[in-house]
Scaffold this motif. Structure first.
Motif, PDB file in Angstrom:
ATOM      1  N   CYS A   4      -5.063  29.313  74.634  1.00 63.73           N
ATOM      2  CA  CYS A   4      -3.689  29.929  74.759  1.00 63.73           C
ATOM      3  C   CYS A   4      -2.937  30.057  73.551  1.00 63.73           C
ATOM      4  N   GLN A   7      -0.278  27.730  73.268  1.00 64.51           N
ATOM      5  CA  GLN A   7      -0.689  26.280  73.112  1.00 64.51           C
ATOM      6  C   GLN A   7      -0.806  25.952  71.529  1.00 64.51           C
ATOM      7  N   GLU A 128       0.880  25.477  78.105  1.00 63.79           N
ATOM      8  CA  GLU A 128       2.026  26.599  78.025  1.00 63.79           C
ATOM      9  C   GLU A 128       2.861  26.608  76.657  1.00 63.79           C
TER      10      GLU A 128
END
Length: 132
Positions: A4, A7, A128
């Motif tokens: 991600c 991240q 996230e």
């Protein structure tokens, strides 16, 4: 497998807050950890940072001594870890008490949680991008 972007950005923010310039990456031998380390390394180098080494380790080992020595050998400004909890716990146990390793200068990626960190002071980033 792509980690991600939030991240990776979170890891970079923590590294910058530490004033890091050089890092060593540590990882499990799975694809997700490899992809996370590659993404962090690319982004860190693009920002002018330096990756001194990438150290991988198994989920189980007799001692993790060889990996721990390599992980701390370059005396980086910070360490970034993308690992499964079982391997990191073994590695972390080996690192605790090492004069060359500073938990407060260590950042772990989303697969690890505060309960998995083992050593006081280790910081982490969720998938996230939130720091803990």
């Amino acid at each position: 497998m792509r980690p991600c972007a939030a991240q990776v950005s979170g890891v970079l923010r923590l590294l910058e807050s530490l004033g890091a310039r050089t890092i060593v990456l540590g990882r499990s031998r799975d694809d997700a950890a490899g992809a996370t380390c590659e993404a962090v390394a690319r982004a860190w180098v693009a920002r002018g940072g330096e990756v001194l080494d990438v150290v991988d380790w198994p989920e189980t080992a007799a001692s993790w001594l060889r990996q721990a020595r390599r992980f701390t050998a370059h005396q980086p400004d910070a360490w970034v870890v993308a690992a499964r909890p079982s391997g990191w716990k073994g590695m972390c146990r080996r690192l605790i008490g090492s004069a060359q390793w500073a938990p407060r200068r260590t950042i772990v990626a989303a697969s690890l949680t505060p309960g998995d960190q083992i050593a006081d002071g280790v910081r982490g980033v969720t998938a996230e991008g939130r720091a803990w």
